[in-house]
Scaffold this active site. Structure first.
Site, PDB file in Angstrom:
ATOM      1  CG  HIS A 114      55.674  51.374  25.311  1.00 54.32           C
ATOM      2  ND1 HIS A 114      54.849  52.561  25.374  1.00 54.32           N
ATOM      3  CD2 HIS A 114      55.959  50.935  26.477  1.00 54.32           C
ATOM      4  CE1 HIS A 114      54.987  52.813  26.629  1.00 54.32           C
ATOM      5  NE2 HIS A 114      54.909  51.528  26.700  1.00 54.32           N
ATOM      6  CG  ASP A 137      51.329  54.579  24.223  1.00 55.81           C
ATOM      7  OD1 ASP A 137      51.182  55.198  23.126  1.00 55.81           O
ATOM      8  OD2 ASP A 137      51.992  54.264  23.923  1.00 55.81           O
ATOM      9  CG  HIS A 139      49.631  54.727  19.596  1.00 52.37           C
ATOM     10  ND1 HIS A 139      51.120  55.350  19.850  1.00 52.37           N
ATOM     11  CD2 HIS A 139      49.635  55.801  18.186  1.00 52.37           C
ATOM     12  CE1 HIS A 139      51.255  56.908  18.208  1.00 52.37           C
ATOM     13  NE2 HIS A 139      50.346  56.418  18.252  1.00 52.37           N
ATOM     14  CG  ASP A 141      51.297  50.351  22.605  1.00 47.33           C
ATOM     15  OD1 ASP A 141      51.313  50.999  21.444  1.00 47.33           O
ATOM     16  OD2 ASP A 141      52.478  51.479  23.397  1.00 47.33           O
ATOM     17  CG  HIS A 154      56.474  50.191  18.725  1.00 48.00           C
ATOM     18  ND1 HIS A 154      56.709  51.250  18.395  1.00 48.00           N
ATOM     19  CD2 HIS A 154      55.636  50.087  17.070  1.00 48.00           C
ATOM     20  CE1 HIS A 154      56.548  51.537  17.495  1.00 48.00           C
ATOM     21  NE2 HIS A 154      55.604  51.344  17.077  1.00 48.00           N
ATOM     22  CG  ASP A 241      55.081  55.665  23.800  1.00 42.99           C
ATOM     23  OD1 ASP A 241      55.146  57.052  23.593  1.00 42.99           O
ATOM     24  OD2 ASP A 241      55.047  54.932  22.879  1.00 42.99           O
ATOM     25  CG  ASP A 243      53.293  58.227  21.851  1.00 42.84           C
ATOM     26  OD1 ASP A 243      52.468  58.337  22.502  1.00 42.84           O
ATOM     27  OD2 ASP A 243      53.972  57.396  20.879  1.00 42.84           O
ATOM     28  CD  GLU A 286      58.033  54.058  21.238  1.00 41.79           C
ATOM     29  OE1 GLU A 286      58.466  54.071  19.889  1.00 41.79           O
ATOM     30  OE2 GLU A 286      57.883  52.709  21.421  1.00 41.79           O
TER      31      GLU A 286
END
Length: 317
Positions: A114, A137, A139, A141, A154, A241, A243, A286
């Site tokens: 990412h 996401d 996260h 980031d 990332h 992303d 995830d 990702e």
């Protein structure tokens, strides 16, 4: 595969609508092997043909090769790992994405890690300076050179795009064109303490999994759009992303966190963004086929493809 098409008139893309697939087999923003194979697997799974079936004109000129950019001598800058390599690749990606956008095409960037979004969003903002970003996401980031524990870039692209944190000369090319009120998150559930402070101090809107549970995904997406794009008149860059999805849905990714979006919640976000007619750029990031057994890897690749199809007009009926 269902390929029911909903005709959405784009506010920004000329007919016939063209999607330019930007394959970015890159893993320099993090340490795990294999995420550079993600775009290759997504294309081999038939994504270009699937988008053609949806009525898009598809341009795909092969995956971008970053060997010539490789920085052999790339010691850390402070904590930042592979800073020169990440910077040079992202700058190259920004140019490619920006060029596609300027031609009236929709860049679909397949990652890769990412950190690439530093490039993709920079490219989008070159053409559409008032674009908003929907970041899906687990996260945030948004770590800076000061707040990062791992030094993996990332986890940092948004701090560079927003101009937050100490300046790093190697990334001077990144123009801080993204404004905090033009960014919204959906799906957060693993946010570092320093990142929480950054979100609060900058008034950045984030819908964590708590809000998804509380309000339901339909209301969350509506609130997210109302925040960054109240009149539904601004261009949208959707950066997804995988995830963000629960590991039971997308197991083969580098930093899985349980308690994520369901299959349908992830796809609903994509469908709803497409329905606005404002989507001008899309990232699917990702996907790492090397981190799980063969079936789980195939499942994650298939989900990456179906997210892209949903964001580009596939409907259930």
């Amino acid at each position: 595969m269902a390929s029911h098409i909903e005709s959405s008139v784009s506010r920004f893309l000329p007919d016939p609508k063209t999607v330019a697939i930007v394959g970015c087999p890159f893993r320099g923003g993090q340490a795990k092997l294999g995420v550079d194979k993600g775009p290759i697997h997504l294309v081999e799974a038939g994504l270009p043909e699937q988008l053609t079936e949806l009525g898009w004109k598809v341009q795909f000129d092969g995956h971008h090769q970053f060997e010539e950019i490789g920085a052999e001598n790339d010691p850390p800058i402070g904590k930042l790992k592979n800073p020169r390599f990440v910077s040079r690749v992202c700058e190259a990606v920004a140019k490619v994405v920006g060029d596609h956008a300027k031609k009236g095409q929709l860049p679909l960037t397949l990652g890769g890690d990412h950190s690439l979004a530093m490039g993709t969003i920079s490219g989008t903002l070159e053409k559409y300076p008032d674009a908003c970003v929907i970041w899906v996401d687990a996260h945030a980031d948004i770590n800076t050179a000061e707040t990062t524990d791992s030094g993996n870039i990332h986890g940092m692209p948004l701090s560079f795009l927003l101009g937050i944190g100490p300046k790093v000369e190697e990334f001077a090319w990144v123009k801080p064109l993204l404004k905090p009120n033009r960014l919204v998150y959906i799906g957060l559930r693993d946010v570092d303490a320093g990142e929480r402070r950054i979100l609060r101090e900058n008034g950045i809107k984030a819908f964590s999994m708590h809000e998804v549970d509380k309000y339901g995904i339909g209301r969350v997406v509506e609130m997210a759009l109302d925040h960054v794009n109240p009149g539904r008149k601004l261009p949208i860059h959707l950066s997804f992303d995988v995830d963000a999805l629960d590991p039971s849905v997308a197991p083969s990714t580098g930093t899985p966190v349980r308690g994520g979006l369901t299959f349908r919640e992830g796809h609903y976000i994509c469908e709803a963004v497409y329905e606005t007619g404002c989507l001008v750029a899309l990232d699917i990031m990702e996907v790492n086929p090397s981190l799980a057994d063969n079936e789980s890897a195939k499942q994650t690749v298939a989900v990456g493809c179906s997210l892209a199809r949903s964001a580009l007009g596939e409907t259930l009926l």
